[in-house]
Design a protein around this motif. Structure first.
Motif, PDB file in Angstrom:
ATOM      1  N   THR A 178     -55.516   2.978 -44.957  1.00 15.13           N
ATOM      2  CA  THR A 178     -55.784   1.432 -44.250  1.00 15.13           C
ATOM      3  C   THR A 178     -56.491   0.694 -45.580  1.00 15.13           C
ATOM      4  O   THR A 178     -57.896   0.710 -45.754  1.00 15.13           O
ATOM      5  CB  THR A 178     -56.834   1.731 -43.529  1.00 15.13           C
ATOM      6  N   PRO A 179     -55.766   0.100 -46.416  1.00 15.20           N
ATOM      7  CA  PRO A 179     -56.144  -0.536 -47.509  1.00 15.20           C
ATOM      8  C   PRO A 179     -57.388  -2.035 -46.993  1.00 15.20           C
ATOM      9  O   PRO A 179     -56.999  -2.441 -46.112  1.00 15.20           O
ATOM     10  CB  PRO A 179     -55.201  -1.404 -48.434  1.00 15.20           C
ATOM     11  N   ASP A 180     -58.590  -1.914 -47.732  1.00 13.05           N
ATOM     12  CA  ASP A 180     -59.074  -3.014 -47.297  1.00 13.05           C
ATOM     13  C   ASP A 180     -59.699  -3.987 -48.286  1.00 13.05           C
ATOM     14  O   ASP A 180     -60.730  -3.813 -49.002  1.00 13.05           O
ATOM     15  CB  ASP A 180     -60.398  -2.450 -46.476  1.00 13.05           C
ATOM     16  N   PRO A 184     -54.603 -12.014 -50.976  1.00 18.23           N
ATOM     17  CA  PRO A 184     -53.867 -12.951 -50.018  1.00 18.23           C
ATOM     18  C   PRO A 184     -52.863 -12.465 -49.031  1.00 18.23           C
ATOM     19  O   PRO A 184     -52.595 -13.032 -48.129  1.00 18.23           O
ATOM     20  CB  PRO A 184     -53.070 -13.821 -51.287  1.00 18.23           C
ATOM     21  N   PHE A 185     -52.910 -11.031 -49.070  1.00 20.26           N
ATOM     22  CA  PHE A 185     -52.014 -10.451 -47.802  1.00 20.26           C
ATOM     23  C   PHE A 185     -52.786  -9.267 -47.416  1.00 20.26           C
ATOM     24  O   PHE A 185     -53.821  -8.583 -47.955  1.00 20.26           O
ATOM     25  CB  PHE A 185     -50.527  -9.958 -48.518  1.00 20.26           C
ATOM     26  N   VAL A 186     -52.495  -8.768 -46.190  1.00 22.16           N
ATOM     27  CA  VAL A 186     -52.959  -7.868 -45.552  1.00 22.16           C
ATOM     28  C   VAL A 186     -52.096  -6.866 -44.984  1.00 22.16           C
ATOM     29  O   VAL A 186     -50.928  -7.044 -44.738  1.00 22.16           O
ATOM     30  CB  VAL A 186     -53.728  -8.176 -44.385  1.00 22.16           C
ATOM     31  N   LEU A 187     -52.151  -5.369 -45.039  1.00 26.28           N
ATOM     32  CA  LEU A 187     -51.079  -4.616 -44.771  1.00 26.28           C
ATOM     33  C   LEU A 187     -50.893  -4.588 -43.256  1.00 26.28           C
ATOM     34  O   LEU A 187     -51.871  -4.507 -42.436  1.00 26.28           O
ATOM     35  CB  LEU A 187     -51.648  -3.059 -45.212  1.00 26.28           C
ATOM     36  N   GLN A 194     -39.383   3.846 -46.553  1.00 20.57           N
ATOM     37  CA  GLN A 194     -38.500   2.902 -46.177  1.00 20.57           C
ATOM     38  C   GLN A 194     -39.059   1.325 -46.358  1.00 20.57           C
ATOM     39  O   GLN A 194     -38.313   0.708 -46.920  1.00 20.57           O
ATOM     40  CB  GLN A 194     -38.240   2.984 -44.414  1.00 20.57           C
ATOM     41  N   SER A 195     -40.026   1.243 -45.831  1.00 24.46           N
ATOM     42  CA  SER A 195     -40.649  -0.130 -45.916  1.00 24.46           C
ATOM     43  C   SER A 195     -42.283  -0.297 -45.796  1.00 24.46           C
ATOM     44  O   SER A 195     -42.930   0.763 -45.550  1.00 24.46           O
ATOM     45  CB  SER A 195     -39.945  -1.233 -44.844  1.00 24.46           C
ATOM     46  N   ILE A 196     -42.602  -1.443 -46.477  1.00 18.84           N
ATOM     47  CA  ILE A 196     -44.076  -1.806 -46.425  1.00 18.84           C
ATOM     48  C   ILE A 196     -44.021  -3.268 -45.970  1.00 18.84           C
ATOM     49  O   ILE A 196     -43.604  -4.053 -46.556  1.00 18.84           O
ATOM     50  CB  ILE A 196     -45.067  -1.389 -47.762  1.00 18.84           C
TER      51      ILE A 196
END
Length: 204
Positions: A178-180, A184-187, A194-196
């Motif tokens: 859970t990167p905080d 400019p972007f949020v996970l 496969q994907s992010i």
């Protein structure tokens, strides 16, 4: 390969423009094919270029590079070097927040840089902070870095994505899933191998 799907962030103010100065559309979705999966979402430990590029979208640094690789203000709106070159005082931007809504302060900067300096974290940029003796946070918007020796390249080193600022107290285990950040972007979603998927940070 792994895909990174993102939205297109609008700039903090004004309309987005291309290199010729012509306004460009904002919003929408872009899908990027990656040759290999992102190996970590912990910015300090990012080695693969894919990981560095994704972390760069999620987090912010004290200083940053412009398109010509010149060092510019980032989270720090300005900095002053003492006459003897042994103290660098950074003034932070007010009102910057992390994804969870918490305000980014000097306490977070101190925590982040001290963790990067700590060999136990196995941060890739530990040696780049070797000139630092101590870090003080005298008030929420001021960071004072005391050096062992003058280091004119410090502002440049602090612009690297591997110098990203995370919330004080955040653990590697938390950041891995859970990167905080304050980038400019949020996970939004990650499917390992496969994907992010990243979405626009509305607070950026």
């Amino acid at each position: 390969g792994c895909q990174a799907a993102t939205g297109t962030p609008a700039p903090a103010s004004g309309a987005a423009v291309n290199s010729s100065g012509t306004p460009t559309a904002s919003g929408g979705t872009i899908v990027i094919g990656l040759p290999v999966d992102v190996d970590t979402l912990i910015p300090w430990n990012a080695l693969k270029i894919n990981s560095v590029k994704v972390d760069e979208l999620l987090y912010s640094t004290l200083t940053q590079f412009d398109s010509n690789m010149n060092v510019q203000p980032g989270l720090a709106k300005s900095w002053v070097v003492s006459s003897d070159g042994l103290t660098v005082t950074f003034a932070l931007r007010d009102g910057v927040t992390f994804n969870d809504g918490a305000k980014l302060t000097s306490k977070d900067v101190k925590y982040s840089l001290e963790n990067i300096m700590n060999p136990a974290t196995k941060a890739v940029s530990t040696s780049d902070l070797a000139s630092i003796k101590t870090i003080d946070a005298p008030d929420p918007l001021t960071v004072v870095i005391h050096l062992n020796v003058p280091d004119a390249a410090l502002p440049t080193r602090l612009a690297q994505p591997t110098m990203s600022i995370v919330p004080s107290g955040a653990t590697a285990e938390q950041l891995a899933t859970t990167p905080d950040g304050s980038g400019p972007f949020v996970l939004s979603k990650r499917v390992t191998g496969q994907s992010i998927t990243l979405v626009k940070n509305e607070k950026y």
